[in-house]
Design a protein around this motif. Structure first.
Motif, mmCIF file in Angstrom:
data_model
loop_
_atom_site.group_PDB
_atom_site.id
_atom_site.type_symbol
_atom_site.label_atom_id
_atom_site.label_comp_id
_atom_site.label_asym_id
_atom_site.label_seq_id
_atom_site.Cartn_x
_atom_site.Cartn_y
_atom_site.Cartn_z
ATOM 1 N N UNK A 151 5.109 -7.687 -7.284
ATOM 2 C CA UNK A 151 6.033 -6.558 -7.146
ATOM 3 C C UNK A 151 6.908 -6.390 -8.386
ATOM 4 N N UNK A 152 7.276 -7.518 -8.991
ATOM 5 C CA UNK A 152 8.102 -7.413 -10.200
ATOM 6 C C UNK A 152 7.366 -6.636 -11.285
ATOM 7 N N UNK A 153 6.058 -6.883 -11.401
ATOM 8 C CA UNK A 153 5.277 -6.131 -12.386
ATOM 9 C C UNK A 153 5.242 -4.644 -12.043
ATOM 10 N N UNK A 154 5.124 -4.359 -10.745
ATOM 11 C CA UNK A 154 5.096 -2.956 -10.329
ATOM 12 C C UNK A 154 6.418 -2.282 -10.678
ATOM 13 N N UNK A 155 7.512 -2.977 -10.367
ATOM 14 C CA UNK A 155 8.833 -2.398 -10.618
ATOM 15 C C UNK A 155 9.076 -2.250 -12.121
ATOM 16 N N UNK A 156 8.677 -3.284 -12.892
ATOM 17 C CA UNK A 156 8.961 -3.252 -14.333
ATOM 18 C C UNK A 156 7.982 -2.382 -15.106
ATOM 19 N N UNK A 157 6.701 -2.459 -14.742
ATOM 20 C CA UNK A 157 5.667 -1.836 -15.573
ATOM 21 C C UNK A 157 5.010 -0.641 -14.899
ATOM 22 N N UNK A 158 5.400 -0.348 -13.661
ATOM 23 C CA UNK A 158 4.785 0.779 -12.983
ATOM 24 C C UNK A 158 3.331 0.552 -12.597
ATOM 25 N N UNK A 159 2.923 -0.721 -12.490
ATOM 26 C CA UNK A 159 1.543 -0.990 -12.047
ATOM 27 C C UNK A 159 1.329 -0.367 -10.676
ATOM 28 N N UNK A 160 0.053 0.050 -10.395
ATOM 29 C CA UNK A 160 -0.205 0.747 -9.139
ATOM 30 C C UNK A 160 -0.840 -0.221 -8.154
ATOM 31 N N UNK A 161 -0.027 -1.038 -7.559
ATOM 32 C CA UNK A 161 -0.530 -1.976 -6.560
ATOM 33 C C UNK A 161 0.054 -1.593 -5.218
ATOM 34 N N UNK A 162 -0.796 -1.667 -4.187
ATOM 35 C CA UNK A 162 -0.316 -1.372 -2.832
ATOM 36 C C UNK A 162 0.025 -2.700 -2.158
ATOM 37 N N UNK A 163 1.097 -2.716 -1.378
ATOM 38 C CA UNK A 163 1.498 -3.929 -0.665
ATOM 39 C C UNK A 163 1.572 -3.618 0.824
ATOM 40 N N UNK A 164 0.861 -4.419 1.630
ATOM 41 C CA UNK A 164 0.864 -4.189 3.070
ATOM 42 C C UNK A 164 1.472 -5.398 3.781
ATOM 43 N N UNK A 165 2.472 -5.128 4.612
ATOM 44 C CA UNK A 165 3.136 -6.161 5.408
ATOM 45 C C UNK A 165 2.641 -6.037 6.848
ATOM 46 N N UNK A 166 1.930 -7.065 7.341
ATOM 47 C CA UNK A 166 1.322 -7.010 8.674
ATOM 48 C C UNK A 166 2.186 -7.756 9.680
ATOM 49 N N UNK A 167 2.512 -7.085 10.788
ATOM 50 C CA UNK A 167 3.375 -7.687 11.800
ATOM 51 C C UNK A 167 2.778 -7.444 13.181
ATOM 52 N N UNK A 168 3.266 -8.173 14.217
ATOM 53 C CA UNK A 168 2.707 -7.981 15.562
ATOM 54 C C UNK A 168 3.279 -6.736 16.247
ATOM 55 N N UNK A 169 2.425 -6.025 16.953
ATOM 56 C CA UNK A 169 2.888 -4.884 17.742
ATOM 57 C C UNK A 169 3.849 -5.335 18.842
ATOM 58 N N UNK A 170 3.793 -6.619 19.186
ATOM 59 C CA UNK A 170 4.701 -7.141 20.210
ATOM 60 C C UNK A 170 6.108 -7.388 19.668
ATOM 61 N N UNK A 171 6.245 -7.416 18.351
ATOM 62 C CA UNK A 171 7.557 -7.656 17.730
ATOM 63 C C UNK A 171 7.615 -6.858 16.429
#
Lengths: 454, 454
Positions: free
Chosen positions: A276-296
């Motif tokens: 993420x630091x590279x994305x923020x600093x250099x504008x790299x185009x990386x997608x980040x997915x945070x997976x969580x439970x539908x129960x919480x």
């Protein structure tokens, strides 16, 4: 697939020398935690009853990198660097042109990423003259990591284990005891907080936190240790992502998408922050997915507000997505993801649109985990099974698009202590709970009175 | 201990290309196995109903090295090369000038050394057009390794699990099922052998072998797979010792003593044979210690004679130390060491004075295992706990002699599925059984009528 590399392995000398502090690169200003009584910004002194000053300084540091103390790097050598695998067999099973890599943290003695911060916290506390650490644990991953770390640095360790897990996972308790820790079933009779919650006999992470915090606050030679959520915890986990960056370079690839599960956020932050630091600093185009439970579904259904980190209301108020500190999620096997809040840093990234959260039902995550186990051999813990579900979605999308997208998965632990859940899944008897909208409304109505967040 | 290396790590390209066949260097002539009916030397054709010809040729090969098929090396890459650790923390705990190294095989997905041969056997059977493998398992280490290997090579897997373990270790069963295997409680009702042993309701390894062999003998597309004892099984395990040789060279040291536990002998042979070959060829002065349970003291109390490998008497007669095929050892947690016989190769080395056997009681092995876990962090399986006991004896002797002896330990698996035994040990409730002399006499009286061994 002769001569194709399966693993990308680093040497001990390649263990990172610094942790990555994303706070320094975070877009916009991060709202400060608030004192639970005054509702004023909490300063270092407010945290001093619970944490050593060195960790508090890490918690609030503006420096982009913080040096890893040599004894911590020495302890890391017991199981680090961890391998990066190319999932050739899973790619074949999914018939996808995607290239799937996974960074595997399950080879540590406790079997997860948790010791990355446990050894750092134990070292700093021992250096500060503390004799004992108190903590909570849900499924037991964090408690066993801290038990192990305390043993390495000569500290006592006292763990409050969520009652339902204490009853269902006696092996995790035995593991903590083998490393010399004392384990209480929470709610316990040895704390005020525990006695006040007697009617919740199966316990919750929030109650166990209240118990451990109370003991640390009352005993000068005892400190509290938290396994996720806080900035310094995520900081320590960034050894994962830094190694993964070096290993992806060894593989000659750049990830298009990085995927990890989120409970309190330490596994997710540890893997993604260096990317993420590279994305923020250099504008790299990386997608980040945070997976969580539908129960919480903290990130997908929570509100962005100040809330307590525990059930009783002893901790500072944290700016985060929250389901309300009174929310009790239904019992899913991914105990490490059953938390009403999330790391303020991860929440800020979701708010900034840099991280995309997705929620999954229990059965679809176990379906993904079994496919993974039957191709890649490692049986995943229920927590990263959520991330594997997202990987399969992304690999399927790559097939449909006909694109060789590069996917990086954080595989933060093995499922050797979760095989009863696999048993239930294979027998078609695994429950597939969702939360009650009514309970969520009630919990959100109980949010503390505090300034609104932008 | 800053800057001291803790691990010695090889790259995938360093996975051995050949297995070491110690048969070629064995001092004297090895007595042949005998056909159970005719008592004449058993030839390749006698084994053909159970094994593919490629494995039978490995079983009887006089070649000193046998090439590892490329698909097997590819499968090895999932978890090999395995690390060699320097046990700095254990050395400090023992206050010994000895240098202690351990080769750790517990990082494989099933958690032990067993997949080294499982993937080789699954590959050869799949190449021969076989559709299913049948096998037995005690504590579940071997069954889960074969389940995993069958999955990799597209074979079905049917496992007979010793009844008492089936009841006590449901997680190991779930693990096999997660990898797609079918698991029966032994004695089962689906075989003649099982039905004939109904009265032994808790089962034994010998009975489970009889069941698995029966099914393989009766079905042309099903073969049998054995996890230890036979020459080709030990052959496959020599990847361990070859890697350890290279890693000891990286560390710049020569072991004075090499220590491993012995049940059927595959872990012991796998680690020691590459070192033993040097001793036999070059006269190197290395000591080899084979650690076994006092409850099942095959090498220390057995007789050297021809005996069946199973209880019912379906297998060829093997030349080995044996307690009698009817001997039922008391229930110790080291299920992998509860076998009445031992590898003929290992037995021949003991007879030749090249290997020293030692027997240990259960409680003293767990005491050693807990000391190991509290210093080196890995919680060992009960089987290698026997070897750790011997390591502590040798390290103590080095201290008393004031000599920096170099000790190499084979740490063949983790104890994550054995934590109930640790629980019992820590609570002071672990049983410490010995066998009954009367039972041993009775079992030895039941040895088959066969030529005496020199």
């Amino acid at each position: 697939m002769t001569d194709q590399r399966v693993k990308f392995v680093l040497e001990e000398q390649d263990i990172p020398t610094h942790w990555v502090n994303l706070m320094a690169d975070l877009p916009g200003d991060a709202p400060p935690p608030l004192h639970p009584g005054t509702k004023e910004p909490a300063g270092p002194d407010d945290l001093a009853p619970l944490f050593p000053m060195s960790l508090i300084m890490q918690e609030v540091s503006p420096e982009p990198e913080i040096e890893i103390p040599e004894p911590v790097r020495e302890a890391y050598k017991l199981w680090r660097p961890t391998p990066l695998h190319r999932a050739w067999r899973l790619e074949r099973e999914l018939d996808t042109p995607a290239h799937i890599y996974y960074k595997y943290e399950g080879g540590s003695p406790p079997g997860s990423h948790k010791p990355n911060t446990a050894v750092a916290q134990a070292f700093e506390n021992a250096s500060a003259g503390i004799k004992k650490l108190s903590t909570e644990t849900g499924a037991g991953q964090w408690g066993s990591a801290l038990a192990f770390a305390c043993r390495l640095f000569g500290l006592e360790c006292e763990v409050w284990m969520v009652g339902s897990s204490y009853d269902q996972k006696p092996y995790r308790r035995s593991m903590m005891e083998t490393w010399g820790a004392t384990v209480h079933r929470s709610p316990s009779e040895v704390t005020e907080a525990g006695r006040s919650q007697r009617e919740h006999s199966t316990g919750s992470l929030g109650i166990a936190i209240s118990e451990a915090v109370e003991v640390a606050a009352q005993n000068p030679d005892t400190n509290y240790s938290l396994g996720s959520v806080l900035n310094h915890v995520l900081l320590h986990q960034t050894v994962i992502g830094q190694e993964a960056l070096a290993q992806m370079a060894m593989a000659g690839e750049e990830p298009d998408v990085v995927i990890a599960c989120v409970g309190g956020g330490s596994n997710f932050g540890g893997l993604t922050f260096p990317f993420l630091r590279r994305v923020i600093r250099d504008g790299a185009r990386t997608k980040f997915i945070a997976a969580e439970p539908a129960a919480c579904p903290t990130l997908t259904r929570g509100v962005y507000a100040y809330d307590f980190g525990d059930t009783v209301g002893l901790t500072p108020l944290m700016p985060m997505f929250t389901l309300g500190h009174g929310f009790v999620p239904p019992p899913v096997h991914a105990g490490g993801l059953r938390y009403h809040g999330d790391s303020p840093l991860v929440c800020a990234l979701v708010r900034a649109g840099l991280v995309e959260p997705r929620a999954y039902r229990q059965n679809e995550t176990f379906e993904a985990a079994v496919r993974f186990a039957r191709s890649e051999a490692i049986i995943p813990a229920p927590e990263p099974a959520h991330a594997i579900r997202a990987v399969i979605e992304e690999a399927t999308a790559a097939r449909e698009a006909g694109e060789p997208r590069v996917i990086l998965l954080g595989l933060c632990g093995h499922g050797n202590f979760d095989l009863s859940a696999y048993d239930a899944y294979l027998a078609g008897k695994l429950e597939d709970p969702v939360f009650s909208e009514q309970d969520l409304d009630a919990a959100l109505a109980g949010l503390p009175d505090a300034p609104a967040l932008a």
